[in-house]
Design a protein around this motif. Structure first.
Motif, PDB file in Angstrom:
ATOM      1  N   SER A   1       7.109  18.446  -9.274  1.00  0.00           N
ATOM      2  CA  SER A   1       7.646  19.228  -8.162  1.00  0.00           C
ATOM      3  C   SER A   1       7.543  18.412  -6.889  1.00  0.00           C
ATOM      4  CB  SER A   1       6.880  20.541  -8.003  1.00  0.00           C
ATOM      5  OG  SER A   1       7.024  21.350  -9.158  1.00  0.00           O
TER       6      SER A   1
ATOM      7  N   ARG B   1      -8.305  22.836  -2.524  1.00  0.00           N
ATOM      8  CA  ARG B   1      -8.461  21.468  -3.024  1.00  0.00           C
ATOM      9  C   ARG B   1      -8.905  20.542  -1.890  1.00  0.00           C
ATOM     10  NH1 ARG B   1      -5.081  19.511  -7.668  1.00  0.00           N
ATOM     11  NH2 ARG B   1      -4.439  21.359  -8.845  1.00  0.00           N
TER      12      ARG B   1
ATOM     13  N   VAL C   1      -1.034  25.926  -5.556  1.00  0.00           N
ATOM     14  CA  VAL C   1      -0.541  24.910  -6.486  1.00  0.00           C
ATOM     15  C   VAL C   1      -1.223  25.140  -7.837  1.00  0.00           C
ATOM     16  CG1 VAL C   1       0.044  23.123  -4.798  1.00  0.00           C
ATOM     17  CG2 VAL C   1      -2.308  23.311  -5.624  1.00  0.00           C
TER      18      VAL C   1
ATOM     19  N   HIS D   1      -2.404  20.814 -12.235  1.00  0.00           N
ATOM     20  CA  HIS D   1      -1.542  19.746 -11.736  1.00  0.00           C
ATOM     21  C   HIS D   1      -2.288  18.778 -10.822  1.00  0.00           C
ATOM     22  CE1 HIS D   1       2.715  21.618 -12.382  1.00  0.00           C
ATOM     23  NE2 HIS D   1       1.962  21.662 -13.460  1.00  0.00           N
TER      24      HIS D   1
ATOM     25  N   VAL E   1      -2.058  16.713  -7.336  1.00  0.00           N
ATOM     26  CA  VAL E   1      -1.404  17.008  -6.060  1.00  0.00           C
ATOM     27  C   VAL E   1      -1.553  15.805  -5.136  1.00  0.00           C
ATOM     28  CG1 VAL E   1      -1.304  18.546  -4.075  1.00  0.00           C
ATOM     29  CG2 VAL E   1      -1.881  19.477  -6.319  1.00  0.00           C
TER      30      VAL E   1
ATOM     31  N   TRP F   1       7.533  26.377  -7.010  1.00  0.00           N
ATOM     32  CA  TRP F   1       6.656  26.547  -5.863  1.00  0.00           C
ATOM     33  C   TRP F   1       6.351  28.030  -5.655  1.00  0.00           C
ATOM     34  CZ3 TRP F   1       4.826  22.224  -3.399  1.00  0.00           C
ATOM     35  CH2 TRP F   1       5.469  21.021  -3.718  1.00  0.00           C
ATOM     36  N   GLN F   2       5.297  28.289  -4.886  1.00  0.00           N
ATOM     37  CA  GLN F   2       4.990  29.642  -4.414  1.00  0.00           C
ATOM     38  C   GLN F   2       4.974  29.581  -2.889  1.00  0.00           C
ATOM     39  OE1 GLN F   2       3.860  32.771  -5.730  1.00  0.00           O
ATOM     40  NE2 GLN F   2       4.410  32.235  -7.830  1.00  0.00           N
TER      41      GLN F   2
ATOM     42  N   ASP G   1      -6.870  25.678  -6.569  1.00  0.00           N
ATOM     43  CA  ASP G   1      -5.562  26.284  -6.794  1.00  0.00           C
ATOM     44  C   ASP G   1      -4.795  26.522  -5.502  1.00  0.00           C
ATOM     45  OD1 ASP G   1      -6.951  28.438  -5.786  1.00  0.00           O
ATOM     46  OD2 ASP G   1      -6.939  29.581  -7.649  1.00  0.00           O
ATOM     47  N   SER G   2      -5.236  25.897  -4.400  1.00  0.00           N
ATOM     48  CA  SER G   2      -4.441  25.924  -3.179  1.00  0.00           C
ATOM     49  C   SER G   2      -4.691  24.650  -2.389  1.00  0.00           C
ATOM     50  CB  SER G   2      -4.776  27.145  -2.309  1.00  0.00           C
ATOM     51  OG  SER G   2      -6.015  26.967  -1.649  1.00  0.00           O
TER      52      SER G   2
ATOM     53  N   HIS H   1       3.464  17.677  -6.821  1.00  0.00           N
ATOM     54  CA  HIS H   1       2.505  18.108  -7.830  1.00  0.00           C
ATOM     55  C   HIS H   1       3.162  18.063  -9.207  1.00  0.00           C
ATOM     56  CE1 HIS H   1       3.975  22.288  -8.540  1.00  0.00           C
ATOM     57  NE2 HIS H   1       4.165  22.370  -7.231  1.00  0.00           N
TER      58      HIS H   1
END
Length: 293
Positions: free
Chosen positions: A190, A15, A206, A210, A212, A171-172, A240-241, A257
């Motif tokens: 989150s 992102r 992420v 969402h 961010v 979260w990851q 996605d990150s 997020h």
């Protein structure tokens, strides 16, 4: 979702930083000095509405606190780095949090509460986030809970001492699913506190759907399009990150997020609804003593 390691190696779409929103000095409650970033009418903020930071070593800046006042249509999340705040509300809830702790409140159809500092010395540093609620939930039953420091999970992000404190949501981390102690927040909101050592380069996955946001409270963040200093908020585009880089100083930031709410927003003081008519009704209900009925 692609797995992303915390050392910056990844196979995900990153992102980009798309916008910086500057914070500004303000005051609230009984004259408490705050630093505020607001985005009530900004779709890329959603579901978040506002971040207030309290940061002072002078008790005169915060000791008057936030005496009893109403809310409708939002959730709040308060998180303390230092100092102590106590919450009381019309439901009979009462609880204090200090360094590393958090409090969550769902105003729903209506709540009257106070937030008061529990100490007069030692300084105060903390945050309050406003999180919007979907129209279908705005008149739901109010709720509250506190999260003590020992309940907040703290995980390493690298071998140099960078870490993440998981406060709310999913979260990851290092390819593994993790969660904060608060999972009730609206719109899958989150929230995490990241402390990055100077020169750290961290990458986290992420959800693609969402919004961010990153609010910098210490040091600075290198966005790849320039360095953003403390007291400002960075919004990120699609992907996605997210990659977070600390320049040549330690950096502290709140990473947020959540699922955007594609709904109109009407805001007046402590009330956030979907129309002017609903705001006027909230004001009438409060003045008539029926806000919490």
């Amino acid at each position: 979702m692609s797995k992303v390691t915390s050392n910056g190696a990844n196979s995900a779409s990153i992102r980009p930083a798309t916008r910086v929103v500057a914070g500004h000095p303000s005051a609230d409650g009984a004259g408490v000095k705050i630093h505020r970033v607001a985005g009530f009418q900004s779709p890329d903020f959603s579901p978040f509405l506002m971040i207030d930071e309290i940061r002072s070593e002078n008790p005169d800046d915060y000791i008057a606190g936030f005496p009893p006042h109403p809310h409708r249509g939002i959730e709040t999340l308060t998180y303390m780095l230092s100092g102590e705040f106590e919450h009381q509300d019309h439901l009979g809830n009462r609880g204090a949090i200090n360094q590393g702790g958090a409090q969550w409140m769902r105003a729903g159809r209506g709540i009257i509460h106070s937030e008061m500092p529990s100490q007069g010395e030692g300084g105060m540093h903390g945050f309050q986030l406003w999180i919007n609620m979907a129209a279908k939930d705005k008149m739901s039953k109010p709720d509250w809970r506190d999260i003590q420091p020992e309940q907040v999970r703290e995980l390493a992000l690298d071998e140099n001492g960078s870490l993440i404190r998981l406060i709310a949501g999913q979260w990851q981390i290092g390819g593994e699913p993790e969660c904060g102690p608060l999972l009730e927040a609206a719109a899958e909101a989150s929230v995490a506190d990241l402390r990055l050592k100077a020169g750290a380069h961290v990458s986290l996955p992420v959800p693609q759907t969402h919004s961010v946001l990153a609010y910098i409270y210490c040091g600075a963040l290198d966005t790849g399009r320039g360095v953003v200093n403390r007291g400002n908020l960075v919004l990120f585009g699609d992907g996605d990150s997210i990659q977070l880089r600390a320049p040549d100083e330690d950096t502290g930031l709140l990473l947020l997020h959540g699922t955007p709410l594609d709904e109109p927003i009407a805001h007046y003081g402590p009330f956030v609804m979907n129309s002017r008519e609903e705001i006027e009704q909230a004001v009438r209900d409060y003045n008539n003593g029926t806000l919490t009925d």
